[in-house]
Design a protein around this motif. Structure first.
Motif, PDB file in Angstrom:
ATOM      1  N   ASN A 256      -2.520  10.897 -43.679  1.00  0.00           N
ATOM      2  CA  ASN A 256      -2.550   9.572 -44.262  1.00  0.00           C
ATOM      3  C   ASN A 256      -2.779   9.592 -45.756  1.00  0.00           C
ATOM      4  O   ASN A 256      -2.355   8.464 -46.272  1.00  0.00           O
ATOM      5  CB  ASN A 256      -3.955   8.987 -43.730  1.00  0.00           C
ATOM      6  N   VAL A 257      -3.228  10.538 -46.187  1.00  0.00           N
ATOM      7  CA  VAL A 257      -3.246  10.765 -47.875  1.00  0.00           C
ATOM      8  C   VAL A 257      -2.584  12.229 -48.203  1.00  0.00           C
ATOM      9  O   VAL A 257      -2.911  13.156 -47.766  1.00  0.00           O
ATOM     10  CB  VAL A 257      -4.741  10.848 -48.439  1.00  0.00           C
ATOM     11  N   ALA A 258      -1.492  11.938 -48.803  1.00  0.00           N
ATOM     12  CA  ALA A 258      -0.591  13.092 -49.205  1.00  0.00           C
ATOM     13  C   ALA A 258      -1.348  14.160 -50.093  1.00  0.00           C
ATOM     14  O   ALA A 258      -1.926  13.848 -51.003  1.00  0.00           O
ATOM     15  CB  ALA A 258       0.568  12.597 -50.060  1.00  0.00           C
ATOM     16  N   PRO A 259      -1.511  15.459 -49.270  1.00  0.00           N
ATOM     17  CA  PRO A 259      -2.258  16.556 -50.299  1.00  0.00           C
ATOM     18  C   PRO A 259      -1.444  16.794 -51.383  1.00  0.00           C
ATOM     19  O   PRO A 259      -0.207  16.645 -51.622  1.00  0.00           O
ATOM     20  CB  PRO A 259      -2.015  17.584 -49.204  1.00  0.00           C
ATOM     21  N   ALA A 260      -2.189  17.485 -52.425  1.00  0.00           N
ATOM     22  CA  ALA A 260      -1.641  17.959 -53.826  1.00  0.00           C
ATOM     23  C   ALA A 260      -0.503  19.311 -53.282  1.00  0.00           C
ATOM     24  O   ALA A 260       0.195  19.311 -54.002  1.00  0.00           O
ATOM     25  CB  ALA A 260      -2.505  18.211 -54.556  1.00  0.00           C
ATOM     26  N   SER A 261      -1.001  19.794 -52.218  1.00  0.00           N
ATOM     27  CA  SER A 261      -0.345  21.197 -52.037  1.00  0.00           C
ATOM     28  C   SER A 261      -0.871  21.447 -50.490  1.00  0.00           C
ATOM     29  O   SER A 261      -1.778  21.224 -50.143  1.00  0.00           O
ATOM     30  CB  SER A 261      -0.617  22.202 -53.037  1.00  0.00           C
ATOM     31  N   VAL A 262       0.107  22.345 -50.002  1.00  0.00           N
ATOM     32  CA  VAL A 262       0.045  22.893 -48.746  1.00  0.00           C
ATOM     33  C   VAL A 262       0.395  24.381 -49.165  1.00  0.00           C
ATOM     34  O   VAL A 262       1.770  24.642 -49.036  1.00  0.00           O
ATOM     35  CB  VAL A 262       0.737  22.309 -47.602  1.00  0.00           C
ATOM     36  N   VAL A 263      -0.375  25.297 -49.240  1.00  0.00           N
ATOM     37  CA  VAL A 263       0.184  26.645 -49.491  1.00  0.00           C
ATOM     38  C   VAL A 263      -0.583  27.534 -48.316  1.00  0.00           C
ATOM     39  O   VAL A 263      -1.646  27.879 -48.404  1.00  0.00           O
ATOM     40  CB  VAL A 263      -0.502  27.143 -51.112  1.00  0.00           C
ATOM     41  N   GLY A 264       0.293  28.026 -47.563  1.00  0.00           N
ATOM     42  CA  GLY A 264      -0.104  28.803 -46.361  1.00  0.00           C
ATOM     43  C   GLY A 264      -0.912  28.042 -45.403  1.00  0.00           C
ATOM     44  O   GLY A 264      -0.212  26.986 -45.054  1.00  0.00           O
ATOM     45  N   VAL A 266      -3.854  26.742 -46.704  1.00  0.00           N
ATOM     46  CA  VAL A 266      -4.749  25.899 -47.335  1.00  0.00           C
ATOM     47  C   VAL A 266      -3.933  24.773 -47.683  1.00  0.00           C
ATOM     48  O   VAL A 266      -2.956  24.604 -48.301  1.00  0.00           O
ATOM     49  CB  VAL A 266      -5.271  26.703 -48.448  1.00  0.00           C
ATOM     50  N   ILE A 267      -4.814  23.549 -47.330  1.00  0.00           N
ATOM     51  CA  ILE A 267      -4.380  22.160 -47.791  1.00  0.00           C
ATOM     52  C   ILE A 267      -5.246  21.658 -48.743  1.00  0.00           C
ATOM     53  O   ILE A 267      -6.521  21.903 -48.861  1.00  0.00           O
ATOM     54  CB  ILE A 267      -4.549  21.223 -46.510  1.00  0.00           C
ATOM     55  N   THR A 268      -4.688  21.048 -49.873  1.00  0.00           N
ATOM     56  CA  THR A 268      -5.513  20.783 -51.054  1.00  0.00           C
ATOM     57  C   THR A 268      -5.112  19.233 -51.303  1.00  0.00           C
ATOM     58  O   THR A 268      -4.040  19.077 -51.487  1.00  0.00           O
ATOM     59  CB  THR A 268      -5.298  21.593 -52.139  1.00  0.00           C
TER      60      THR A 268
END
Length: 361
Positions: A256-264, A266-268
C-alpha cells in the motif's frame, strides 16, 4: 540633625566662638533608613526632604530659611521571558535544544537572581551557558536540576542561554520554568517573575500482524502482513522501517506504500510526515517445498523517535503432510491371498482442513 564638629566646635565655626557669624556656614547632618512608608503621596518613589534653619539675630526680627533635597527611592521590578530554538517545539531523544532567558530590570539598579529548573527528560550540557552582560556568578545543581545566575547589580536587559540534550527515554511534554527575582530590602518585598517553555517529545512504536491469525498455511499460500506505526506528538518528519522476511516466504507484493527497496528478504521504507496509526501492508507467498514449522519475520524502526517497542515479530505457522504405506505381508504371497494395505498420514501443524489421497494398485 547632629552638628558636624571639629575640636568641639561646629566644623563651620571658623572663629570657634559658638556663634554663627556672618560669612560662616555651619554644617549639620542626619541619616535614616528610607522606606516606602516615608515616600510622598504624590510620588511613591520619592522622598521630599525639607531642611529649615531659624535664628534670632542681635537686631531685628527672627529669620528663617529652608531648602529642599529630593531623594528617589529605587523600586526595582523584574520581568522574564523564555524561548527555545526549536520552531515547532517537537523534539526527539538525543536532540540538542538551546534555551534563552531574557530578563529586564526596571527602576534599578538592583541585585538579581535568575534560576531555571530543568524537567526530567532534559540534561544540561556542561559549560554551555553564557550570559550578557556576564553574571557575577553561575552554578548548576545536578541534584535539583537547577541553573542559577546571580548579578550584584543590574539595570535594564540581560540574557542567559544554555543547551540541553533531550534524553533517549524522554516522553510526553517537557516544561521548565525560569524565575527572576530582585531581593527584599527595608520594607520593599522581594519581586519575582516567571516564564515557562514547553517542548513535546515525539515517540514512535511498531506492531506487526499477519493474516493467518495463528492458523497454519501450506506452501504456496499467500500471507498478508500489516505493520502499524503508533506516533505520539506527530507527525514525525522522517522514519525508516525495515521488515525482514524469512527465507520460506517470498515474492512480497501488493504494497500500500511503495518501499524504497526490496533487497533479498529485506524490505525498506523511507517514510515522511508519519502520523499515528500509519499502516504498511503487503503480502508474501509461502515457498514451495517449505518444511513444516513456524517462520518468524521482524519489522524494525531503524531511524525515528522510537522508545520501547522499536521492533515486533510475526509468526507464520506452515503445515505439511507426509504419507507412508505398508502391507501385512512378509515377502511373496500365493495367488488369491488377500493383502491388507495401510496408508499412514503424518500431519505437522494440523489439522488439515481437507485432503485428497489416491492409491494406484
Amino acid at each position: 540633625p547632629a552638628a558636624v564638629t571639629s575640636g568641639g566646635f561646629n566644623a563651620g565655626d571658623t572663629n570657634k566662638d559658638n556663634v554663627l557669624q556672618p560669612g560662616e556656614s555651619w554644617i549639620f547632618q542626619c541619616s535614616m533608613a528610607l522606606t516606602f512608608a516615608d515616600a510622598n503621596s504624590e510620588d511613591p518613589h520619592g522622598i521630599h526632604n525639607v531642611a529649615t534653619a531659624s535664628g534670632q539675630p542681635i537686631e531685628g526680627s527672627r529669620v528663617t530659611a529652608n531648602d529642599v533635597a529630593d531623594v528617589h527611592l529605587y523600586h526595582p521590578s523584574v520581568a522574564i521571558a523564555k524561548s527555545d530554538n526549536d520552531p515547532d517545539k517537537l523534539v526527539q531523544g538525543g536532540q540538542n535544544v538551546t534555551f534563552t532567558l531574557t530578563t529586564v530590570v526596571s527602576d534599578g539598579p538592583s541585585p538579581i537572581t535568575v534560576t531555571d529548573v530543568l524537567p526530567a527528560g532534559e540534561t544540561y550540557v556542561a559549560s554551555s551557558q553564557t550570559s550578557s552582560p556576564a553574571a557575577t556568578s553561575f552554578g548548576y545543581d545536578s541534584a535539583t536540576r537547577t541553573l542559577s545566575w546571580a548579578y550584584a547589580s543590574l539595570n535594564g536587559s540581560s540574557t542567559q542561554t544554555y543547551h540541553v540534550t533531550i534524553d533517549a527515554n524522554a516522553a510526553g511534554s517537557l516544561t521548565n520554568t525560569g524565575t527572576a527575582c530582585v531581593p527584599a530590602f527595608n520594607d520593599f518585598a522581594q519581586q519575582c517573575d516567571q516564564a515557562t517553555d514547553t517542548l513535546l517529545v515525539q515517540t514512535a512504536s511498531i506492531a506487526k500482524t499477519n493474516s493467518t491469525d495463528g492458523v497454519p498455511v501450506k506452501p504456496g499460500d499467500s500471507v498478508g502482513y500489516t505493520l502499524t506505526l503508533s506516533v505520539t506528538n506527530g507527525p514525525v518528519a522522517s522514519m525508516t522501517v525495515t521488515d525482514t522476511l524469512p527465507a520460506q516466504l517470498v515474492n512480497p507484493t501488493g504494497f500500500n506504500v511503495a518501499p524504497a527497496s526490496v533487497v533479498g528478504q529485506v524490505i525498506t521504507w523511507n517514510l515522511s510526515n508519519v502520523t499515528d496509526g500509519t499502516k504498511l501492508t503487503y503480502s508474501a507467498t509461502g515457498k514451495a517445498g517449505t518444511a513444516a514449522g513456524s517462520y518468524t519475520n521482524t519489522a524494525v524502526i531503524e531511524t525515528g523517535p522510537c522508545i520501547g517497542a522499536c521492533s515486533d515479530t510475526s509468526i507464520v505457522p506452515v503445515q505439511n503432510v507426509s504419507i507412508a504405506k505398508s502391507n501385512d505381508t512378509d515377502g511373496a504371497v500365493l495367488r488369491g491371498t488377500a493383502v491388507d494395505y495401510t496408508l499412514t498420514l503424518s500431519v505437522t501443524n494440523g489439522p488439515v482442513k481437507s485432503m485428497t489421497v489416491t492409491d494406484v494398485l
